[in-house]
Design an enzyme around this catalytic site. Sequence first.
Site, mmCIF file in Angstrom:
data_model
loop_
_atom_site.group_PDB
_atom_site.id
_atom_site.type_symbol
_atom_site.label_atom_id
_atom_site.label_comp_id
_atom_site.label_asym_id
_atom_site.label_seq_id
_atom_site.Cartn_x
_atom_site.Cartn_y
_atom_site.Cartn_z
ATOM 1 N N TYR A 103 6.485 -10.200 6.778
ATOM 2 C CA TYR A 103 6.482 -8.765 7.005
ATOM 3 C C TYR A 103 7.051 -8.487 8.387
ATOM 4 O O TYR A 103 6.958 -9.306 9.299
ATOM 5 C CB TYR A 103 5.062 -8.201 6.958
ATOM 6 C CG TYR A 103 4.480 -8.014 5.584
ATOM 7 C CD1 TYR A 103 4.552 -6.782 4.937
ATOM 8 C CD2 TYR A 103 3.834 -9.057 4.939
ATOM 9 C CE1 TYR A 103 4.003 -6.600 3.678
ATOM 10 C CE2 TYR A 103 3.276 -8.894 3.675
ATOM 11 C CZ TYR A 103 3.364 -7.661 3.055
ATOM 12 O OH TYR A 103 2.818 -7.486 1.806
ATOM 13 N N ASP A 114 0.826 -1.210 0.000
ATOM 14 C CA ASP A 114 0.000 0.000 0.000
ATOM 15 C C ASP A 114 0.861 1.261 0.000
ATOM 16 O O ASP A 114 2.081 1.216 0.197
ATOM 17 C CB ASP A 114 -0.894 0.027 1.239
ATOM 18 C CG ASP A 114 -1.920 -1.092 1.238
ATOM 19 O OD1 ASP A 114 -2.226 -1.617 0.156
ATOM 20 O OD2 ASP A 114 -2.401 -1.435 2.327
#
Length: 245
Positions: A110, A52
């Site tokens: 992540y 994003d």
Amino acid sequence: MARYQVILAYDGTDFRGYQRQGKGRTVQSELEAALHGLNWQGRSILSAGRTDTGVHASGQVAAFDLEWEHSEETLVRALNAKLPADMAVRSARQTRADFHPRFDALARSYQYRLFCQPERDPLRCRFAWRVWPAPDLALLRSAAQPLVGSRDFAALGSPMTPGGSTIREIFSTAWQPEGDGFVFTVSANAFLYRMVRRMVFLQLLVGQGRLTLEAFIEGLERQRSLPPGLAQPAGLTLVEVRYAE
């Protein structure tokens, strides 16, 4: 013509996400522009996933077909000479002709960083989320444990495509202290849209005593309503995509 697999690193602060859009600067559009400078004839590169706006990467994976008569090391240097300062190709190698960085991926990892100070720090807020008061590490770890496993994670995110499945498998989670803050590492077969930022936000509420562990687990297991909110994108980094080979 050969297919190349590259690993990308980028500071996502000034990008409008990874995926090419009609307007706005994106990671994909910058890499494709650099490739066009090397006489790339493709229409679109392949990617492991879409980060994003504001999200970073040290291990994003992309692939493309290219006529290239030089070494892989030379390809890295040639691309980096054409890329902007806030992104770089870390490595490149030839791969099989049908390799797809998204569909062939077995796991994605992540990391999310936060630091604990009562006042903002402009030198750190680019890559970490400032939170206050400081959460309790034991509570953070207690909230991370129930996330591991295969289940419907609809309470933590939405599918990437309308009507898609919300079932995912999380392989591991871990909170570790880091200076005056913490780093959260999570690995899964795949993630829902904004899933990592959502799970960090909710774990932080548990760690600060604003949400009970029991309510968090119940909301997770029964897809019941949980407090709205997302962790800021600046703290999130895609660090690795793993493949069978």
